[in-house]
Every structure is written in structure tokens, then in C-alpha cells.
Scaffold this active site. Sequence first.
Site, PDB file in Angstrom:
ATOM      1  N   ASP A 151     -10.241   4.031  -3.778  1.00 55.84           N
ATOM      2  CA  ASP A 151      -9.093   4.764  -3.247  1.00 55.84           C
ATOM      3  C   ASP A 151      -9.269   6.248  -3.523  1.00 55.84           C
ATOM      4  O   ASP A 151      -9.474   6.664  -4.659  1.00 55.84           O
ATOM      5  CB  ASP A 151      -7.810   4.257  -3.913  1.00 55.84           C
ATOM      6  CG  ASP A 151      -6.553   4.644  -3.153  1.00 55.84           C
ATOM      7  OD1 ASP A 151      -6.528   5.721  -2.540  1.00 55.84           O
ATOM      8  OD2 ASP A 151      -5.599   3.851  -3.182  1.00 55.84           O
ATOM      9  N   CYS A 155       0.846  -1.190   0.000  1.00 55.06           N
ATOM     10  CA  CYS A 155       0.000   0.000   0.000  1.00 55.06           C
ATOM     11  C   CYS A 155       0.881   1.240   0.000  1.00 55.06           C
ATOM     12  O   CYS A 155       1.515   1.557   1.011  1.00 55.06           O
ATOM     13  CB  CYS A 155      -0.928   0.009   1.210  1.00 55.06           C
ATOM     14  SG  CYS A 155      -1.972   1.469   1.245  1.00 55.06           S
ATOM     15  N   GLY A 156       0.931   1.937  -1.128  1.00 52.62           N
ATOM     16  CA  GLY A 156       1.793   3.106  -1.256  1.00 52.62           C
ATOM     17  C   GLY A 156       1.347   4.284  -0.416  1.00 52.62           C
ATOM     18  O   GLY A 156       2.174   4.976   0.181  1.00 52.62           O
ATOM     19  N   HIS A 157       0.020   4.534  -0.358  1.00 49.78           N
ATOM     20  CA  HIS A 157      -0.423   5.676   0.443  1.00 49.78           C
ATOM     21  C   HIS A 157      -0.103   5.433   1.912  1.00 49.78           C
ATOM     22  O   HIS A 157       0.260   6.364   2.649  1.00 49.78           O
ATOM     23  CB  HIS A 157      -1.919   5.945   0.222  1.00 49.78           C
ATOM     24  CG  HIS A 157      -2.826   5.329   1.223  1.00 49.78           C
ATOM     25  ND1 HIS A 157      -3.352   4.056   1.083  1.00 49.78           N
ATOM     26  CD2 HIS A 157      -3.320   5.793   2.400  1.00 49.78           C
ATOM     27  CE1 HIS A 157      -4.120   3.773   2.117  1.00 49.78           C
ATOM     28  NE2 HIS A 157      -4.121   4.810   2.931  1.00 49.78           N
ATOM     29  N   GLY A 198      -0.803   4.529  -4.454  1.00 49.30           N
ATOM     30  CA  GLY A 198       0.654   4.439  -4.549  1.00 49.30           C
ATOM     31  C   GLY A 198       1.141   3.168  -5.203  1.00 49.30           C
ATOM     32  O   GLY A 198       2.011   3.201  -6.094  1.00 49.30           O
ATOM     33  N   SER A 199       0.606   2.015  -4.793  1.00 52.03           N
ATOM     34  CA  SER A 199       1.017   0.765  -5.451  1.00 52.03           C
ATOM     35  C   SER A 199       0.463   0.708  -6.868  1.00 52.03           C
ATOM     36  O   SER A 199       1.075   0.118  -7.765  1.00 52.03           O
ATOM     37  CB  SER A 199       0.561  -0.444  -4.631  1.00 52.03           C
ATOM     38  OG  SER A 199      -0.838  -0.424  -4.425  1.00 52.03           O
TER      39      SER A 199
END
Length: 353
Positions: free
Chosen positions: A268, A99-101, A273-274
Amino acid sequence: MASSSQSPFQDEVQINTIEMHTAGEPLRIITSGFPQLKGTTILDKRKYLKKHFDHYRKLLMFEPRGHFDMYGVVLVTPDVEGADIGAIFMHNEGYSTMCGHAVIALGRYAVDHGFVKNPTSPETRVGIQCPCGLVEAFVEYQPGGSNCDNGRTGAVRFKSVPSFLFAAGLTVDVPGYPVQTVDVSYGGAFYAFVTDSNVGVALKSSPMRAVAEAAHAVSEAVKSKLTISHPDSDDLAFLYGTIITDGKDAFSSNATANVCVFGNRQVDRSPCGSGATARIALQYFKGHIGLGQSRTFESGATGSIFTGKAVQEVTCGQFKAVVVEVGGKAYYTGSNTFSLEREDTLGHGFLVL
């Protein structure tokens, strides 16, 4: 709705959290009160949580404490060299591999709360072990402030795990939608990519629930068509969601919009991010961008912005891959202490679809 007469909670519940958001997407960081997770590796602990303590996910993600699109993370002791913290992500359906965020928010949180012993200016490196592997975050750091002053611009960039294009031009039949082909790409999680025109929606004008339903239909069609594999672990080999884009994949200084829908139709709020990582890999291996060419990704839900670029060619098993750098901003929104009264069966968690 949760209506079982026998509570899955055997002990008194008191859970503390720190609340953040990255580009509009919430992150509930569980700081205390969560059960100990057994396992040698982070993937073992993820399995243990899913099997034994999934009721805690529902308690914290679902109503009345959360909502349909809530997102959270439980911190664990990392088991790889170079990691300062370990993170298991959770959402309305289950558990993410990346999870990028959350990484952007956790980078700032780790610096502010002492997980990094010797922060450096102007950036501090934070190693975050995710289920997909070690991710390096670089947090803008200004020494001398209190918790919420350090890195007060909220700026964080991260370098993700090797990312690759898994399937290009996959033919799918999506009942009720004019989709013909999709691409599937990996950025710590696997996503299907399709343009908004190919599913008959407009990112910036269609109702978001219509976008979510279209993306969910694509995900279900791809799952029935494609067997996904990952060189490192079968636990990473599943389609996490679908990202609907505006189709502007060719290199440009202008922003390109997308909406990521994952889990159980969860939308989202950030550009994802991902998802941005996977989309950069897709753009790179389809020849739309080169190394070091930065793209700006705009959320079709909120208009918030991430940047992304491929910075290094690598390999991941049999796949040609790239290391992708994604940047964004995270902010604190508050803190909570959650409890559960013994007779409150609805308090176990429910969702209204």
C-alpha cells in the site's frame, strides 16, 4: 501468465474507468462495461464476482492495463439503509472487505458524479456500503464547481465500522525472522501488527521488497497459528495482511510510520485507511490513546499522511470496539477506456513477480 487458448470473455469487452489516488495509492473506479453481479446482499455479489467473473479482475488489475500493486473497485447497488453507493474492492489476489483509501476517493467521486442528490456545504455525507458494512464519508464540498472542482482540496474523512483488538501478544514462529509476538486487530479487515525491529527491517531505509517479504512471512505464520472469527459473517473472518510499524504506538503529536502489505505481497502506497482504523483500535485497547486523541500516520512507502482517532466506544458481538475516524485526501488522475482483442491472450492479464 494467461495463455489459455479459450477466452473466458464471451462478449466484446469495453470497460470505462475513472482513475484516482489517495495518498499515492491508486484506485481504478469501474464506471461501465462490467457484468451485472447477482445476489441479494453485497457479500452475495462479492461471492458471485469471485466465482463467475474473476477474469475481469485480472483484466483490469494485472498487466498490461494494471500492475502488481493495482487496486480497483466496482460499484453496486447498495442493500442497506443510509447507503448512497455500494463498493466491492479488488486487488492482485482477490477481494477486500474494507478499503479506507478507496472510501476516501469514492466519497469525493460520489459527490462529484451525482450519487448524492443534495450535497451540503462545508461537508457532504456519503454513505458507502462496503462488504464489512456501512461506512460514512464526509466530503469537503464547495458548491458551484465542475466535477474536479468540487471538494478541490480532496479532503475526506470517514467513520468506519466497529473496530476491535482481536488478539494481543500472539506468539508466532516466523522462519527466517526474529519475530516473537504480534497483535491482530480489525478495522473492517483483519491485520497483523509487528514492529520493524522485530522483523529486522527499517521502514525508511530497507528496500520495499524486503519489507513486503517480511510482512508476507508474518501473514503466513499468523494464518497457520490463529483461527480468526467475526461476529457478523464468516466472509469477514480472514487475515488480510500485515502492517509493519515503527513501534511508536504511545500517544504523540508526531507522526508514526507504517507499511501495509496485503493480498499477494501487495504494498500500500498510502498509510492504509483500514489499517489505520485497526491500528487506532489496537492503540486504544492497549491503553496508548484515549477517545478523541488524534494520531498522524505516515506511509513508509511514500511519506503521505492519514489522520485517525477513536471517537466512540461501541460493541461488536462479544468484542469491545470503537468507531474510528480516518482522514486523508484523494485526487483524480485521469480516465480510461479498456478493450480486449479476440486473439490477445496476454491481454487477459498477467503478473511478473
